[in-house]
Design a protein around this motif. Structure first.
Motif, mmCIF file in Angstrom:
data_model
loop_
_atom_site.group_PDB
_atom_site.id
_atom_site.type_symbol
_atom_site.label_atom_id
_atom_site.label_comp_id
_atom_site.label_asym_id
_atom_site.label_seq_id
_atom_site.Cartn_x
_atom_site.Cartn_y
_atom_site.Cartn_z
ATOM 1 N N GLU A 1 1.037 -1.206 -0.187
ATOM 2 C CA GLU A 1 0.038 -0.296 -0.485
ATOM 3 C C GLU A 1 0.903 1.176 -0.172
ATOM 4 O O GLU A 1 0.720 2.319 -0.456
ATOM 5 C CB GLU A 1 -1.356 -0.154 1.387
ATOM 6 C CG GLU A 1 -2.648 0.671 1.688
ATOM 7 C CD GLU A 1 -2.798 0.663 0.419
ATOM 8 O OE1 GLU A 1 -3.133 2.384 -0.292
ATOM 9 O OE2 GLU A 1 -3.182 -0.530 -0.276
ATOM 10 N N ASP B 1 1.503 2.191 -9.024
ATOM 11 C CA ASP B 1 -0.194 2.426 -8.719
ATOM 12 C C ASP B 1 -0.988 1.902 -8.437
ATOM 13 O O ASP B 1 -0.621 0.790 -7.929
ATOM 14 C CB ASP B 1 0.153 3.480 -10.330
ATOM 15 C CG ASP B 1 0.301 2.410 -11.284
ATOM 16 O OD1 ASP B 1 -0.113 0.658 -11.047
ATOM 17 O OD2 ASP B 1 0.489 2.140 -12.361
ATOM 18 N N GLU B 2 -1.829 2.262 -9.171
ATOM 19 C CA GLU B 2 -3.156 1.178 -7.894
ATOM 20 C C GLU B 2 -3.336 0.167 -8.500
ATOM 21 O O GLU B 2 -3.558 -0.850 -8.218
ATOM 22 C CB GLU B 2 -4.266 2.299 -8.380
ATOM 23 C CG GLU B 2 -5.803 1.363 -7.573
ATOM 24 C CD GLU B 2 -5.320 1.380 -5.224
ATOM 25 O OE1 GLU B 2 -5.463 -0.083 -5.282
ATOM 26 O OE2 GLU B 2 -4.235 2.024 -5.297
ATOM 27 N N ARG B 3 -2.958 -0.098 -10.294
ATOM 28 C CA ARG B 3 -3.515 -1.009 -10.859
ATOM 29 C C ARG B 3 -2.188 -2.486 -10.298
ATOM 30 O O ARG B 3 -1.978 -3.496 -9.909
ATOM 31 C CB ARG B 3 -3.089 -0.673 -12.271
ATOM 32 C CG ARG B 3 -4.183 -0.274 -12.719
ATOM 33 C CD ARG B 3 -4.165 0.093 -14.095
ATOM 34 N NE ARG B 3 -5.950 0.343 -14.699
ATOM 35 C CZ ARG B 3 -5.515 0.905 -15.862
ATOM 36 N NH1 ARG B 3 -4.835 0.329 -17.156
ATOM 37 N NH2 ARG B 3 -6.534 0.684 -16.784
ATOM 38 N N ASP B 4 -0.660 -1.779 -9.963
ATOM 39 C CA ASP B 4 0.515 -2.545 -9.284
ATOM 40 C C ASP B 4 0.135 -2.891 -8.122
ATOM 41 O O ASP B 4 0.639 -4.397 -7.607
ATOM 42 C CB ASP B 4 1.616 -1.345 -9.800
ATOM 43 C CG ASP B 4 2.061 -1.741 -11.062
ATOM 44 O OD1 ASP B 4 2.100 -2.418 -11.994
ATOM 45 O OD2 ASP B 4 2.917 -1.086 -11.611
ATOM 46 N N ARG B 5 -0.434 -2.352 -8.186
ATOM 47 C CA ARG B 5 -0.609 -2.611 -6.278
ATOM 48 C C ARG B 5 -1.891 -3.541 -6.221
ATOM 49 O O ARG B 5 -1.610 -4.377 -5.310
ATOM 50 C CB ARG B 5 -1.255 -1.521 -5.515
ATOM 51 C CG ARG B 5 -0.321 -0.523 -5.278
ATOM 52 C CD ARG B 5 -1.358 0.635 -4.229
ATOM 53 N NE ARG B 5 -0.502 1.687 -3.767
ATOM 54 C CZ ARG B 5 -0.011 2.813 -4.434
ATOM 55 N NH1 ARG B 5 -1.274 3.354 -4.856
ATOM 56 N NH2 ARG B 5 0.357 4.136 -4.293
ATOM 57 N N ALA B 6 -3.024 -3.594 -7.154
ATOM 58 C CA ALA B 6 -3.975 -4.550 -7.078
ATOM 59 C C ALA B 6 -3.352 -5.659 -7.786
ATOM 60 O O ALA B 6 -3.620 -7.326 -6.997
ATOM 61 C CB ALA B 6 -5.089 -4.246 -7.742
ATOM 62 N N ARG C 1 -1.053 -7.441 -4.968
ATOM 63 C CA ARG C 1 -2.198 -8.103 -3.707
ATOM 64 C C ARG C 1 -2.784 -9.407 -4.131
ATOM 65 O O ARG C 1 -3.248 -9.979 -3.600
ATOM 66 C CB ARG C 1 -2.980 -7.656 -3.127
ATOM 67 C CG ARG C 1 -2.721 -5.826 -2.485
ATOM 68 C CD ARG C 1 -3.876 -6.066 -1.766
ATOM 69 N NE ARG C 1 -4.495 -4.520 -2.921
ATOM 70 C CZ ARG C 1 -4.246 -3.382 -2.907
ATOM 71 N NH1 ARG C 1 -3.872 -2.422 -2.237
ATOM 72 N NH2 ARG C 1 -5.000 -2.374 -3.799
#
Length: 416
Positions: free
Chosen positions: A392, A397-402, A405
């Motif tokens: 987190e 970026d948000e896509r890489d974080r998703a 996970r």
């Protein structure tokens, strides 16, 4: 036996044989004839001797390349595997023996202008040449162990063996190679003796458990070992304390019961194979190498070792004699220590790799499923939350974080 003695033994034996065998041939006048002239036999034996010197130089070059490669690519601590490899020293011994024997046999050819050739000695020299070529081939084959898959499997196998030997024995009610777990631990009394290390620094390689229990039982005392396996002992460092007892425990016997050495070993140290695997993983994650797939392969072996540890009762470092009286106490790692050793550095250095984060989460999810509702589940869950927090707070970026996970045993293989 020190491995450096192996080539020396080969050389001495070959010199003895090269001196005795031709004398026996001449003395018995054996009716063997190779059908070649003395000059031809002398040329063959001289060629074998000179060629073996060149081959020996190649072997030394290979040895240095192996050491340098393993130290730079994997871990300096792993280089000891090749520096002490018996195959290398046996090959060198065979080369030395072939050289010295051929040289000595050449000296007996056409001795005194007799025109005679020691047939058996010449055939032995040719046989040693073929043995040397076979040894060289085996040495080349050993280079295959430098492949990353073979290296990781070797370290993993060492870890699985030591876990099976040490922790499985502890789970059956005995620790190491002697003693049993104490049910009660009454106060042993005050410290009556302190043993400090004297001499050059050295790593604690193993405890002689039966000897420690016997010494404590003989003095009616309890021995508290202050150094863990893998610790570096400096001059003046406290090695152990004797608590209570009616007399003084012999200091020489106590020192022999804690073996020190210049390097850490796998013996009695399940942490060491994990340490080597982590070293390889974080080196692969360095910007100079940038090989996260190797880190994922190292995590495959690490997860397997942790799964085996999770199924065992970890040694509590409290050993009793046959009557159940607590005699020896020594420091041991707990479950959280193993988790930190296995994952902390990989999590820090792999924080910029989606592949590594996915593999870390997969390992932790697998461990969480394995430990179930046991007291170790809390440590695994806490560490999983730590990894999620690292993802987190990462630069993804948000896509890489998703993507990070997601759990994936292959790192970046397929979405599960």
């Amino acid at each position: 036996m020190p491995v450096w003695l192996i080539p020396m033994i080969y050389t001495v034996v070959s010199l003895v044989c090269a001196t005795a065998l031709p004398r026996i041939e001449y003395g018995l006048a054996l009716p063997f004839d190779l059908g070649i002239s003395a000059s031809a036999a002398l040329a063959v034996l001289s060629s074998i001797a000179s060629g073996m010197m060149a081959l020996t130089g190649i072997v030394f070059s290979i040895a240095f390349v192996m050491l340098q490669f393993s130290a730079v690519t994997y871990s300096p601590r792993f280089a000891n595997r090749f520096a002490r490899d018996p195959v290398l020293f046996h090959a060198l011994g065979i080369f030395f023996a072939t050289f010295t024997y051929s040289l000595a046999a050449a000296a007996w050819s056409d001795r005194g202008g007799s025109g005679q050739v020691p047939a058996v000695s010449a055939l032995v020299a040719v046989a040693l040449l073929f043995v040397s070529l076979m040894a060289f081939g085996l040495l080349m084959r050993r280079l295959g162990d430098l492949q990353i898959t073979n290296t990781l499997r070797y370290i993993g196998d060492q870890g699985r063996a030591i876990i099976g030997q040490t922790l499985a024995t502890s789970a059956q009610g005995s620790a190491g190679r002697g003693g049993s777990r104490a049910v009660e631990a009454p106060s042993p009394g005050a410290v009556t003796q302190i043993l400090r290390h004297a001499g050059p620094p050295g790593y604690v390689q193993r405890y002689d458990i039966p000897a420690l229990i016997g010494l404590a039982q003989g003095a009616g005392a309890r021995i508290k070992v202050e150094c863990a396996v893998g610790d570096m002992m400096m001059d003046g460092s406290v090695m152990l304390r004797v608590l209570g007892g009616a007399g003084t425990v012999p200091e020489t016997a106590l020192r022999k019961a804690v073996r020190l050495g210049s390097d850490r070993t796998f013996e009695q140290d399940p942490k060491y194979p994990i340490r080597l695997l982590v070293d390889i993983a974080i080196k692969a994650l360095s910007p100079a190498i940038n090989d996260p797939t190797t880190a994922v392969q190292a995590l495959d072996q690490i997860e397997d070792l942790l799964r085996r540890l999770a199924r065992h009762d970890l040694a509590d470092g409290r050993l009793a004699d046959a009557e159940g009286v607590l005699r020896v106490v020594f420091p041991t790692p707990d479950w959280d220590d193993y988790l930190a050793l296995a994952f902390d550095e990989i999590r820090v250095f792999g924080a910029t790799s989606v592949q590594v984060m996915r593999r870390l989460r997969s390992a932790l999810r697998g461990l969480a499923e394995l430990v179930g509702e046991s007291d170790r589940a809390e440590g695994v869950q806490r560490y999983l939350e730590h990894v999620d927090a690292a993802i987190e707070n990462s630069a993804f970026d948000e896509r890489d974080r998703a993507a990070a996970r997601q759990e994936d045993p292959q790192g970046l293989g397929l979405t599960r």
